[in-house]
Design a protein around this motif. Structure first.
Motif, PDB file in Angstrom:
ATOM      1  N   SER A 161      -6.166   4.199  -5.802  1.00  0.00           N
ATOM      2  CA  SER A 161      -4.932   3.473  -6.098  1.00  0.00           C
ATOM      3  C   SER A 161      -5.152   1.969  -5.995  1.00  0.00           C
ATOM      4  O   SER A 161      -5.885   1.491  -5.131  1.00  0.00           O
ATOM      5  CB  SER A 161      -3.835   3.905  -5.122  1.00  0.00           C
ATOM      6  OG  SER A 161      -2.682   3.123  -5.321  1.00  0.00           O
ATOM      7  N   ASN A 162      -4.511   1.229  -6.890  1.00  0.00           N
ATOM      8  CA  ASN A 162      -4.562  -0.235  -6.852  1.00  0.00           C
ATOM      9  C   ASN A 162      -3.353  -0.827  -6.144  1.00  0.00           C
ATOM     10  O   ASN A 162      -3.192  -2.039  -6.089  1.00  0.00           O
ATOM     11  CB  ASN A 162      -4.647  -0.801  -8.277  1.00  0.00           C
ATOM     12  CG  ASN A 162      -5.961  -0.455  -8.962  1.00  0.00           C
ATOM     13  OD1 ASN A 162      -7.002  -0.456  -8.312  1.00  0.00           O
ATOM     14  ND2 ASN A 162      -5.900  -0.164 -10.249  1.00  0.00           N
ATOM     15  N   SER A 163      -2.474   0.028  -5.635  1.00  0.00           N
ATOM     16  CA  SER A 163      -1.283  -0.457  -4.956  1.00  0.00           C
ATOM     17  C   SER A 163      -1.639  -0.940  -3.555  1.00  0.00           C
ATOM     18  O   SER A 163      -2.425  -0.295  -2.848  1.00  0.00           O
ATOM     19  CB  SER A 163      -0.239   0.662  -4.866  1.00  0.00           C
ATOM     20  OG  SER A 163       0.882   0.245  -4.118  1.00  0.00           O
ATOM     21  N   PRO A 164      -1.073  -2.065  -3.104  1.00  0.00           N
ATOM     22  CA  PRO A 164      -1.395  -2.571  -1.764  1.00  0.00           C
ATOM     23  C   PRO A 164      -0.904  -1.680  -0.632  1.00  0.00           C
ATOM     24  O   PRO A 164      -1.362  -1.815   0.505  1.00  0.00           O
ATOM     25  CB  PRO A 164      -0.695  -3.938  -1.735  1.00  0.00           C
ATOM     26  CG  PRO A 164       0.395  -3.841  -2.750  1.00  0.00           C
ATOM     27  CD  PRO A 164      -0.149  -2.959  -3.825  1.00  0.00           C
ATOM     28  N   ASP A 165       0.016  -0.738  -0.926  1.00  0.00           N
ATOM     29  CA  ASP A 165       0.517   0.133   0.139  1.00  0.00           C
ATOM     30  C   ASP A 165      -0.237   1.455   0.223  1.00  0.00           C
ATOM     31  O   ASP A 165       0.159   2.352   0.962  1.00  0.00           O
ATOM     32  CB  ASP A 165       2.012   0.403  -0.035  1.00  0.00           C
ATOM     33  CG  ASP A 165       2.322   1.192  -1.302  1.00  0.00           C
ATOM     34  OD1 ASP A 165       1.463   1.220  -2.205  1.00  0.00           O
ATOM     35  OD2 ASP A 165       3.423   1.758  -1.390  1.00  0.00           O
ATOM     36  N   ALA A 166      -1.350   1.570  -0.541  1.00  0.00           N
ATOM     37  CA  ALA A 166      -2.167   2.777  -0.457  1.00  0.00           C
ATOM     38  C   ALA A 166      -2.778   2.884   0.944  1.00  0.00           C
ATOM     39  O   ALA A 166      -3.245   1.900   1.506  1.00  0.00           O
ATOM     40  CB  ALA A 166      -3.271   2.739  -1.514  1.00  0.00           C
TER      41      ALA A 166
ATOM     42  N   VAL B 234      -1.120  -0.694  10.110  1.00  0.00           N
ATOM     43  CA  VAL B 234      -2.316  -0.867   9.284  1.00  0.00           C
ATOM     44  C   VAL B 234      -2.353   0.186   8.184  1.00  0.00           C
ATOM     45  O   VAL B 234      -2.162   1.378   8.432  1.00  0.00           O
ATOM     46  CB  VAL B 234      -3.591  -0.791  10.152  1.00  0.00           C
ATOM     47  CG1 VAL B 234      -4.836  -0.834   9.271  1.00  0.00           C
ATOM     48  CG2 VAL B 234      -3.613  -1.951  11.153  1.00  0.00           C
ATOM     49  N   LEU B 235      -2.629  -0.266   6.960  1.00  0.00           N
ATOM     50  CA  LEU B 235      -2.710   0.623   5.802  1.00  0.00           C
ATOM     51  C   LEU B 235      -4.145   0.911   5.398  1.00  0.00           C
ATOM     52  O   LEU B 235      -4.456   1.994   4.915  1.00  0.00           O
ATOM     53  CB  LEU B 235      -1.967   0.012   4.615  1.00  0.00           C
ATOM     54  CG  LEU B 235      -0.455  -0.211   4.804  1.00  0.00           C
ATOM     55  CD1 LEU B 235       0.105  -1.019   3.644  1.00  0.00           C
ATOM     56  CD2 LEU B 235       0.269   1.117   4.926  1.00  0.00           C
TER      57      LEU B 235
ATOM     58  N   ILE C  77      -8.256  -6.639   5.259  1.00  0.00           N
ATOM     59  CA  ILE C  77      -7.357  -5.814   6.068  1.00  0.00           C
ATOM     60  C   ILE C  77      -5.966  -5.885   5.456  1.00  0.00           C
ATOM     61  O   ILE C  77      -5.514  -6.957   5.023  1.00  0.00           O
ATOM     62  CB  ILE C  77      -7.343  -6.267   7.548  1.00  0.00           C
ATOM     63  CG1 ILE C  77      -6.500  -5.323   8.400  1.00  0.00           C
ATOM     64  CG2 ILE C  77      -6.887  -7.708   7.683  1.00  0.00           C
ATOM     65  CD1 ILE C  77      -7.163  -4.034   8.723  1.00  0.00           C
ATOM     66  N   ARG C  78      -5.270  -4.737   5.388  1.00  0.00           N
ATOM     67  CA  ARG C  78      -3.911  -4.677   4.857  1.00  0.00           C
ATOM     68  C   ARG C  78      -2.999  -4.045   5.891  1.00  0.00           C
ATOM     69  O   ARG C  78      -3.350  -3.027   6.490  1.00  0.00           O
ATOM     70  CB  ARG C  78      -3.862  -3.833   3.574  1.00  0.00           C
ATOM     71  CG  ARG C  78      -4.657  -4.366   2.410  1.00  0.00           C
ATOM     72  CD  ARG C  78      -4.604  -3.428   1.210  1.00  0.00           C
ATOM     73  NE  ARG C  78      -5.344  -2.186   1.431  1.00  0.00           N
ATOM     74  CZ  ARG C  78      -4.806  -0.994   1.506  1.00  0.00           C
ATOM     75  NH1 ARG C  78      -3.474  -0.844   1.377  1.00  0.00           N
ATOM     76  NH2 ARG C  78      -5.543   0.085   1.697  1.00  0.00           N
ATOM     77  N   TYR C  79      -1.845  -4.639   6.094  1.00  0.00           N
ATOM     78  CA  TYR C  79      -0.885  -4.036   7.019  1.00  0.00           C
ATOM     79  C   TYR C  79       0.540  -4.386   6.615  1.00  0.00           C
ATOM     80  O   TYR C  79       0.791  -5.403   5.962  1.00  0.00           O
ATOM     81  CB  TYR C  79      -1.163  -4.460   8.465  1.00  0.00           C
ATOM     82  CG  TYR C  79      -0.800  -5.889   8.792  1.00  0.00           C
ATOM     83  CD1 TYR C  79       0.448  -6.205   9.335  1.00  0.00           C
ATOM     84  CD2 TYR C  79      -1.704  -6.932   8.596  1.00  0.00           C
ATOM     85  CE1 TYR C  79       0.783  -7.506   9.652  1.00  0.00           C
ATOM     86  CE2 TYR C  79      -1.376  -8.224   8.916  1.00  0.00           C
ATOM     87  CZ  TYR C  79      -0.137  -8.512   9.446  1.00  0.00           C
ATOM     88  OH  TYR C  79       0.198  -9.811   9.756  1.00  0.00           O
TER      89      TYR C  79
ATOM     90  N   ILE D 240       3.817  -6.565   2.700  1.00  0.00           N
ATOM     91  CA  ILE D 240       2.441  -6.194   3.013  1.00  0.00           C
ATOM     92  C   ILE D 240       1.598  -7.455   3.009  1.00  0.00           C
ATOM     93  O   ILE D 240       1.607  -8.216   2.033  1.00  0.00           O
ATOM     94  CB  ILE D 240       1.888  -5.175   2.005  1.00  0.00           C
ATOM     95  CG1 ILE D 240       2.675  -3.862   2.097  1.00  0.00           C
ATOM     96  CG2 ILE D 240       0.405  -4.917   2.252  1.00  0.00           C
ATOM     97  CD1 ILE D 240       2.273  -2.837   1.059  1.00  0.00           C
ATOM     98  N   ARG D 241       0.891  -7.652   4.111  1.00  0.00           N
ATOM     99  CA  ARG D 241       0.033  -8.834   4.228  1.00  0.00           C
ATOM    100  C   ARG D 241      -1.421  -8.395   4.033  1.00  0.00           C
ATOM    101  O   ARG D 241      -1.867  -7.411   4.636  1.00  0.00           O
ATOM    102  CB  ARG D 241       0.197  -9.498   5.590  1.00  0.00           C
ATOM    103  CG  ARG D 241      -0.571 -10.808   5.758  1.00  0.00           C
ATOM    104  CD  ARG D 241      -0.334 -11.386   7.132  1.00  0.00           C
ATOM    105  NE  ARG D 241       1.053 -11.813   7.296  1.00  0.00           N
ATOM    106  CZ  ARG D 241       1.476 -13.063   7.142  1.00  0.00           C
ATOM    107  NH1 ARG D 241       0.629 -14.018   6.800  1.00  0.00           N
ATOM    108  NH2 ARG D 241       2.751 -13.347   7.309  1.00  0.00           N
ATOM    109  N   VAL D 242      -2.152  -9.107   3.227  1.00  0.00           N
ATOM    110  CA  VAL D 242      -3.562  -8.838   2.956  1.00  0.00           C
ATOM    111  C   VAL D 242      -4.370 -10.041   3.423  1.00  0.00           C
ATOM    112  O   VAL D 242      -4.134 -11.168   2.972  1.00  0.00           O
ATOM    113  CB  VAL D 242      -3.826  -8.574   1.456  1.00  0.00           C
ATOM    114  CG1 VAL D 242      -5.302  -8.289   1.216  1.00  0.00           C
ATOM    115  CG2 VAL D 242      -2.967  -7.413   0.962  1.00  0.00           C
TER     116      VAL D 242
END
Length: 459
Positions: free
Chosen positions: A2-7, A156-157, A169-171, A190-192
């Motif tokens: 998935s290209n979605s940041p919430d994956a 954390v995602l 890191i994504r959360y 969502i912060r990357v």
């Protein structure tokens, strides 16, 4: 992929299996009830309305959360100490480490507690972006400074790493924004984080789509991220060290619900009529019967009929009570393992002598590792200000196995009464356990005891 940041990474989902039990246990009875059948299964053929009533009456013995709290209190029995090598600017920032009024010691309590309960916890050093501020002198004049941000493991995602170094890191986080003249609203985003840059995503107008809301650069070539592990299983993954205690606590929750349900049932005797048969009319339909119970009511029974209350013998109640007591003892033992020094199965005599004074309990080892994590956060703050070495942090906890007043003090008092322990030593041991304030000194207290005269009943 998935290209979605919430994956969400599979490794995160694997840890959430643990957290599905841990988080409700930490939040208490209401959260346990909210979990419903996940933590309190329904009986076979139990109606929904009956189950909901049983669930609403169930209460949690907070063994897990209290153990986490007690162990955290041990680690912070004395405030943490900044080393003399911490730059003055960083020491000043530590008085308001999160830019929200919390000093490093009080902020660290939540950081450690979350790591102990869930197996790991995260934090990073952020730096506010202000237009027109370009130099460190401008930053200090404008009050712009680096500060710590706590990130709970559930936030954390996913992440990426290379050679054990975090590269992304994504959360998820929730921020509060103004809404109208007086209102406020919470916005999920969502912060990357990546080396040298950051991005913030928010949901767009199309359902399910995330769009870049804001982005910008950082002055550091690395992600200023620190992970505190208490049950590490791999990079950014962990198992809660008190997981077995969590299972026992959930078992107690279920057993306590059964026990309460039994008590509810047996407290209400069942009225039974014996020898009364249903009467039918000529068409085979049951005839209505009048049945009254209570003061001032009369009930007719046929010849040889009987009526009496049927009550439970209570044997199941006693068995349930015993099982609950056994569970409490098992939970106490499971929590105390953090204070027991770990032994190596085979050691030479020389190794045993060398290591005897250096054996650390799991909790003490966690405390030392936590001090290193805090030092790394201070280092990132120093890097933002180009101050060189960020310094060290010392944790000053109490990790004695016998540091349980309710268990050890009665024994000490008995020894003193039997003449096997001096009163001065008893006084010192009570101070060590926090029963008596450190402000009192034995010589002065002994003088006060002598001046107050004989005890009541001694004359």
């Amino acid at each position: 992929m998935s290209n979605s940041p919430d994956a969400t990474l599979p490794a995160v989902n694997a840890m959430r299996v643990y957290w599905e039990r841990i988080t409700p246990l930490m939040l208490g009875t209401l959260a346990m009830r909210e979990a419903g059948t996940c933590l309190l299964p329904k009986y076979p053929a139990e109606e929904d309305c009956v189950y909901k009533e049983r669930l609403a009456l169930s209460t949690l013995l907070p063994a897990y959360s209290e153990t986490v709290g007690n162990m955290t209190s041990r680690v912070f029995a004395e405030p943490l100490q900044l080393g003399d090598d911490v730059p003055p600017q960083i020491a000043e920032m530590a008085k308001n480490i999160d830019n929200a009024g919390n000093d490093l010691n009080s902020w660290s309590v939540a950081f450690f507690s979350e790591g102990l309960s869930h197996g790991l916890c995260h934090a990073f050093i952020d730096h506010a972006q202000v237009e027109g501020v370009r130099t460190q002198a401008d930053e200090q004049a404008a009050g712009v400074r680096p500060y710590a941000v706590l990130v709970k493991p559930e936030q954390v995602l996913g992440w990426r790493s290379k050679g054990g170094v975090l590269t992304m890191i994504r959360y998820k986080e929730v921020v509060e924004e103004e809404d109208g003249e007086f209102g406020a609203k919470c916005v999920e985003q969502i912060r990357v984080l990546e080396p040298g840059s950051w991005r913030i995503y928010r949901k767009g107008e199309k359902a399910g789509e995330w769009e870049v809301h804001d982005e910008g650069p950082t002055s550091l070539p690395v992600i200023p991220w620190v992970t505190f592990y208490t049950g590490r299983t791999g990079f950014m993954t962990a198992k809660p060290p008190l997981m077995e205690l969590a299972h026992l606590n959930v078992k107690h929750w279920q057993s306590q619900s059964d026990q309460d349900n039994i008590l509810h049932v047996i407290r209400v005797p069942i009225l039974a009529r014996i020898g009364v048969q249903q009467q039918y009319d000529n068409q085979g339909k049951p005839l209505p019967t009048e049945f009254k119970v209570g003061v001032g009511a009369l009930t007719d029974l046929p010849m040889n009929g009987d009526m009496k209350y049927v009550e439970h013998t209570g044997k199941a109640v006693e068995a349930g009570r015993t099982a609950l007591k056994d569970l409490i003892d098992e939970m106490r033992m499971a929590g105390a393992k953090l204070l027991t020094p770990e032994k190596v199965a085979t050691k030479t005599a020389t190794q045993a002598e060398e290591d005897a004074a250096q054996e650390l309990s799991p909790l003490e080892r966690m405390a030392h590792q936590f001090g290193d994590c805090l030092a790394q956060l201070l280092q990132y703050m120093a890097d933002y200000r180009s101050l060189g070495d960020g310094g060290t942090v010392e944790m000053r906890g109490n990790f004695d196995v016998d540091y349980m007043p309710e268990v050890s003090l009665p024994t000490l008092v008995s020894m003193a009464n039997a003449g096997m322990l001096s009163h001065e030593t008893l006084f010192t041991e009570m101070q060590r356990r926090g029963v008596i304030s450190d402000e009192y000194k034995w010589p002065e207290e002994l003088g006060r005891i002598g001046s107050q005269g004989p005890a009541l009943g001694a004359i």
